[in-house]
Every structure is written in C-alpha cells, then in structure tokens.
Design a protein around this motif. Structure first.
Motif, PDB file in Angstrom:
ATOM      1  N   LYS A 147      57.967  39.886  40.433  1.00 33.79           N
ATOM      2  CA  LYS A 147      58.099  38.438  40.263  1.00 33.79           C
ATOM      3  C   LYS A 147      58.388  38.078  38.812  1.00 33.79           C
ATOM      4  O   LYS A 147      59.185  37.180  38.532  1.00 33.79           O
ATOM      5  N   ARG A 148      57.742  38.782  37.886  1.00 30.68           N
ATOM      6  CA  ARG A 148      57.911  38.455  36.460  1.00 30.68           C
ATOM      7  C   ARG A 148      59.295  38.826  35.937  1.00 30.68           C
ATOM      8  O   ARG A 148      59.838  38.138  35.067  1.00 30.68           O
ATOM      9  N   VAL A 149      59.852  39.914  36.451  1.00 25.07           N
ATOM     10  CA  VAL A 149      61.143  40.390  35.919  1.00 25.07           C
ATOM     11  C   VAL A 149      62.284  40.197  36.910  1.00 25.07           C
ATOM     12  O   VAL A 149      63.412  40.620  36.658  1.00 25.07           O
ATOM     13  N   ASN A 150      61.982  39.551  38.042  1.00 24.87           N
ATOM     14  CA  ASN A 150      62.975  39.302  39.094  1.00 24.87           C
ATOM     15  C   ASN A 150      63.604  40.602  39.590  1.00 24.87           C
ATOM     16  O   ASN A 150      64.829  40.711  39.748  1.00 24.87           O
ATOM     17  N   ALA A 151      62.767  41.595  39.831  1.00 23.65           N
ATOM     18  CA  ALA A 151      63.235  42.882  40.343  1.00 23.65           C
ATOM     19  C   ALA A 151      63.337  42.841  41.860  1.00 23.65           C
ATOM     20  O   ALA A 151      62.514  42.217  42.535  1.00 23.65           O
ATOM     21  N   LYS A 152      64.338  43.522  42.393  1.00 19.90           N
ATOM     22  CA  LYS A 152      64.560  43.592  43.835  1.00 19.90           C
ATOM     23  C   LYS A 152      64.332  44.986  44.397  1.00 19.90           C
ATOM     24  O   LYS A 152      64.258  45.160  45.609  1.00 19.90           O
ATOM     25  N   TRP A 153      64.225  45.991  43.500  1.00 19.03           N
ATOM     26  CA  TRP A 153      64.072  47.375  43.946  1.00 19.03           C
ATOM     27  C   TRP A 153      62.980  48.062  43.135  1.00 19.03           C
ATOM     28  O   TRP A 153      62.874  47.863  41.933  1.00 19.03           O
ATOM     29  N   ILE A 154      62.171  48.872  43.806  1.00 17.60           N
ATOM     30  CA  ILE A 154      61.132  49.646  43.140  1.00 17.60           C
ATOM     31  C   ILE A 154      61.190  51.085  43.665  1.00 17.60           C
ATOM     32  O   ILE A 154      61.417  51.319  44.844  1.00 17.60           O
ATOM     33  N   THR A 155      61.000  52.033  42.776  1.00 13.82           N
ATOM     34  CA  THR A 155      61.148  53.445  43.140  1.00 13.82           C
ATOM     35  C   THR A 155      59.845  54.019  43.679  1.00 13.82           C
ATOM     36  O   THR A 155      58.777  53.854  43.080  1.00 13.82           O
ATOM     37  N   VAL A 156      59.968  54.722  44.798  1.00 11.91           N
ATOM     38  CA  VAL A 156      58.818  55.393  45.405  1.00 11.91           C
ATOM     39  C   VAL A 156      59.152  56.863  45.637  1.00 11.91           C
ATOM     40  O   VAL A 156      60.223  57.201  46.147  1.00 11.91           O
ATOM     41  N   VAL A 157      58.241  57.737  45.225  1.00 15.34           N
ATOM     42  CA  VAL A 157      58.324  59.172  45.516  1.00 15.34           C
ATOM     43  C   VAL A 157      57.071  59.522  46.316  1.00 15.34           C
ATOM     44  O   VAL A 157      55.956  59.337  45.821  1.00 15.34           O
ATOM     45  N   PRO A 158      57.225  60.014  47.567  1.00 12.68           N
ATOM     46  CA  PRO A 158      56.041  60.213  48.421  1.00 12.68           C
ATOM     47  C   PRO A 158      55.091  61.317  47.999  1.00 12.68           C
ATOM     48  O   PRO A 158      54.015  61.457  48.588  1.00 12.68           O
ATOM     49  N   GLY A 159      55.471  62.120  47.020  1.00 12.54           N
ATOM     50  CA  GLY A 159      54.569  63.173  46.557  1.00 12.54           C
ATOM     51  C   GLY A 159      54.976  64.555  47.032  1.00 12.54           C
ATOM     52  O   GLY A 159      56.104  64.792  47.441  1.00 12.54           O
ATOM     53  N   ASP A 160      54.023  65.489  47.004  1.00 13.89           N
ATOM     54  CA  ASP A 160      54.294  66.889  47.327  1.00 13.89           C
ATOM     55  C   ASP A 160      54.060  67.196  48.802  1.00 13.89           C
ATOM     56  O   ASP A 160      53.483  66.400  49.551  1.00 13.89           O
ATOM     57  N   TYR A 161      54.524  68.384  49.187  1.00 13.91           N
ATOM     58  CA  TYR A 161      54.196  68.901  50.514  1.00 13.91           C
ATOM     59  C   TYR A 161      52.691  69.076  50.661  1.00 13.91           C
ATOM     60  O   TYR A 161      51.977  69.369  49.704  1.00 13.91           O
ATOM     61  N   HIS A 177      58.431  39.310  50.296  1.00 18.24           N
ATOM     62  CA  HIS A 177      58.823  39.030  48.917  1.00 18.24           C
ATOM     63  C   HIS A 177      60.262  39.445  48.618  1.00 18.24           C
ATOM     64  O   HIS A 177      60.740  39.282  47.491  1.00 18.24           O
ATOM     65  N   GLY A 178      60.950  39.982  49.611  1.00 18.57           N
ATOM     66  CA  GLY A 178      62.330  40.383  49.415  1.00 18.57           C
ATOM     67  C   GLY A 178      62.515  41.538  48.454  1.00 18.57           C
ATOM     68  O   GLY A 178      63.563  41.680  47.826  1.00 18.57           O
ATOM     69  N   VAL A 179      61.497  42.378  48.350  1.00 22.55           N
ATOM     70  CA  VAL A 179      61.560  43.545  47.460  1.00 22.55           C
ATOM     71  C   VAL A 179      61.730  44.804  48.309  1.00 22.55           C
ATOM     72  O   VAL A 179      61.105  44.934  49.372  1.00 22.55           O
ATOM     73  N   THR A 180      62.567  45.716  47.855  1.00 18.98           N
ATOM     74  CA  THR A 180      62.844  46.951  48.592  1.00 18.98           C
ATOM     75  C   THR A 180      62.334  48.159  47.816  1.00 18.98           C
ATOM     76  O   THR A 180      62.660  48.331  46.638  1.00 18.98           O
ATOM     77  N   MET A 181      61.508  48.965  48.469  1.00 17.71           N
ATOM     78  CA  MET A 181      61.164  50.257  47.857  1.00 17.71           C
ATOM     79  C   MET A 181      62.288  51.224  48.205  1.00 17.71           C
ATOM     80  O   MET A 181      62.704  51.329  49.362  1.00 17.71           O
ATOM     81  N   VAL A 182      62.800  51.895  47.173  1.00 24.82           N
ATOM     82  CA  VAL A 182      63.863  52.862  47.392  1.00 24.82           C
ATOM     83  C   VAL A 182      63.280  54.258  47.189  1.00 24.82           C
ATOM     84  O   VAL A 182      62.727  54.578  46.140  1.00 24.82           O
ATOM     85  N   LEU A 183      63.392  55.073  48.219  1.00 24.47           N
ATOM     86  CA  LEU A 183      62.822  56.417  48.208  1.00 24.47           C
ATOM     87  C   LEU A 183      63.785  57.366  47.511  1.00 24.47           C
ATOM     88  O   LEU A 183      64.967  57.428  47.857  1.00 24.47           O
ATOM     89  N   GLU A 184      63.265  58.122  46.542  1.00 31.63           N
ATOM     90  CA  GLU A 184      64.136  58.988  45.764  1.00 31.63           C
ATOM     91  C   GLU A 184      63.866  60.457  46.051  1.00 31.63           C
ATOM     92  O   GLU A 184      62.837  61.001  45.642  1.00 31.63           O
ATOM     93  N   PRO A 185      64.798  61.132  46.732  1.00 28.36           N
ATOM     94  CA  PRO A 185      64.692  62.585  46.852  1.00 28.36           C
ATOM     95  C   PRO A 185      65.018  63.234  45.510  1.00 28.36           C
ATOM     96  O   PRO A 185      66.003  62.883  44.869  1.00 28.36           O
ATOM     97  N   LEU A 186      64.171  64.180  45.092  1.00 26.86           N
ATOM     98  CA  LEU A 186      64.272  64.752  43.754  1.00 26.86           C
ATOM     99  C   LEU A 186      64.492  66.263  43.793  1.00 26.86           C
ATOM    100  O   LEU A 186      64.259  66.922  44.818  1.00 26.86           O
ATOM    101  N   SER A 187      64.903  66.799  42.645  1.00 25.56           N
ATOM    102  CA  SER A 187      65.165  68.238  42.538  1.00 25.56           C
ATOM    103  C   SER A 187      64.224  68.925  41.555  1.00 25.56           C
ATOM    104  O   SER A 187      64.369  70.111  41.275  1.00 25.56           O
TER     105      SER A 187
END
Length: 305
Positions: free
Chosen positions: A138-152, A179-189
């Motif tokens: 809300k403070r920065v008018n962000a629409k996307w937030i990054t989520v990494v689900p963690g380890d196996y 709130h119209g905010v989307t968490m975007v899941l990031e697959p990592l290497s």
C-alpha cells in the motif's frame, strides 16, 4: 570593401552562425532525447546500480534512473526499510509516474521455513509475511511480491510436498486477492535443495491454486541454468507468468555479457504483448561510472529489436 559588400558578407556570416547554433542545439536535443528516451520494454533497476553517479541516497538514484529512461524499480529489501522511507519511495514513484516492481515477502519461505513440510508453524510465518507485505504494498503501490516456498522436505513423497505447498499458497492468495496484489513464485537455481526449480512445476502449482494472486516470476537467468529452452517454455506456461526478471549466464550480469540472446527474448516478449516489468536482477560487469555506462548501453542494445 564597398559598404554594400560589407553588409552582405556580415549578413551571410550572421546567417551561418545562426544556422550553426541552431544545428548545435538540435544535436544537443537529439543527444538528450536519446539519453532520456524510454525503452520498448519496462526494465527495472535496483538500488546501487547507479550510485557512482547518483550517490547513495535511494531517492536520488530513483530520480536518476528516471532521467536515464527507466520507468520502474525493484527493491527486494523493501520490507527492511522504515515505514517513513517506504512512504517516501512510494510518493516519489507516484510523482514520477514510475512503477514499483517486486519486493521479497519477509520470511516468505527459506530453508528453515518450507511450505512443503505442511507444518502449521511454517504456514503461520508465511501468512504473517503476506500480511506485512500487503501493508508495505500500500505504501509503495506495489502489485507483485516475490515468494519462494522453501526447501524440499525429503522425508515426504513429492506429491504430498506439492499438495502442502499448494494449500499454503491458497491461504496466502485469499489474503492478497482483496488488495489486488499478486505473489509471484520464483523457481530458483541456487541450490538443488530448493523445492521450486522449474517453470512447468511452478505452472502446475499456480493452476492448482487457481487465483489471480498466485502467478509465476520467470527469471531467465535461473531458468537458463535449470532447464534452458527459454522462449518455448515461457510460451507453454505463458498464462501463469506475471513477472519477468533477467540476468545473463554465466556470471549473472547485464545482457550481452553471457550466452543468452536477450535481443530475441525481449523481441518475443514484446510481440507476445507483455507490458509488465522486466526486473534487472543481476550484477554488473564493471564497477563505477564506466560500469553504469556499460549497463545502460547493454540495455539500449538489446532493446533495439
């Protein structure tokens, strides 16, 4: 010299001087326009990329990014900034007409807090991070937030782990949707211990969650390392991709420093109708002012498709 000739020659000299001055001004304006022109895609730098010129103050650096033609920023560490600083960033972005890219959900998932385990305490930490992120957004008018689900969670079958991740993400999406905010899941290497590593795996999870607030963050650097075949896999999973990040491989530096043909990738994104942010999630091949010039030149080059 006759008076008439003197006047004629003087007028010619004056005319030449005016033309020369006009041409000089025109050239300067062209140079300025070329420097400040926006890009075909919406590339988003982060703090530190232009600190050699703009200084250490983040607000000054944002203004300088704008002057260079960028119209968005990223800031993974936004949750670590004070409420006052977050508010100032949001106000400046609004004033400049710039967009806020992703920041990382605080304690949204890491090796010690994996959604794959299906443990209540892990889910509670994740949901608390989502609630904090909503207020920051809300403070920065962000629409996307990054989520990494963690380890196996290797003592559990992969299907059970996947179901646990889906259930945790569903609860997060329920909080975000109003709130119209989307968490975007990031697959990592970064490590093979990470649960989320592949584009099609993330696509399957997003389809199962079934929410506009749960989509894919496609980072071409990580996926070049994990799977390659970038354009084809993006195309197959396109309906769930909401955000793109880049970095060349090897080295994770600006485009043109590695093996990825970013001019073709960006051309494809443009033709696909992508109007989202392209996060500059990488380091730089050179330091100081020269590094900053090389960075901008690289993006001008790959944006010229």
């Amino acid at each position: 010299m006759k008076r008439s000739d003197f006047i004629k020659n003087g007028a010619a000299l004056l005319g030449s001087t005016v033309l020369l001055n006009n041409q000089t001004m025109a050239n300067e304006q062209l140079t300025k326009n070329a420097t400040n022109a926006t890009f075909k895609l919406d590339y988003a730098p982060h703090q530190g990329m232009f600190s050699a010129t703009a200084g250490k103050n983040f607000l000054d650096e944002i203004k300088y990014m704008y002057d260079l033609g960028f119209r968005s920023i990223e800031d993974n560490g936004m949750p670590g900034r004070s409420v006052e600083d977050q508010t100032k960033v949001g106000e400046l972005l609004a004033k400049l007409g710039m967009r806020m890219g992703v920041f990382v959900v605080p304690k949204g998932g890491n090796g010690a807090n994996t959604l794959a385990a299906g443990k209540k305490e892990h889910v509670d930490i994740f949901l608390n991070g989502i609630r904090q992120s909503i207020e920051i957004a809300k403070r920065v008018n962000a629409k996307w937030i990054t989520v990494v689900p963690g380890d196996y969670q290797r003592n559990l079958p992969i299907g059970v782990q996947t179901a646990n991740v889906i259930e945790g993400l569903k609860r997060g999406a329920e909080l975000l949707e109003p709130h119209g905010v989307t968490m975007v899941l990031e697959p990592l290497s970064d490590t093979p211990d990470l649960f989320l590593r592949y584009t099609d795996q993330t696509y399957e999870i997003c389809k199962a969650v079934g929410s506009p607030s749960c989509k894919i963050l496609y980072d071409a650097y990580h996926q070049q390392k994990n799977e390659g075949n970038l354009i084809n896999l993006m195309n197959l999973c396109w309906s769930e991709i909401a955000y793109v990040q880049v970095g060349d491989n090897p080295g994770r530096r600006e485009p043109t420093t590695g093996e990825i043909n970013y001019k073709n990738v960006f051309k494809w994104l443009k033709e696909k109708g992508y109007t989202g942010i392209v996060g500059m999630e990488h380091g730089m091949s050179k330091s100081g002012v020269e590094g900053e010039k090389a960075l901008v030149a690289a993006y001008r080059e790959v944006d010229n498709f």
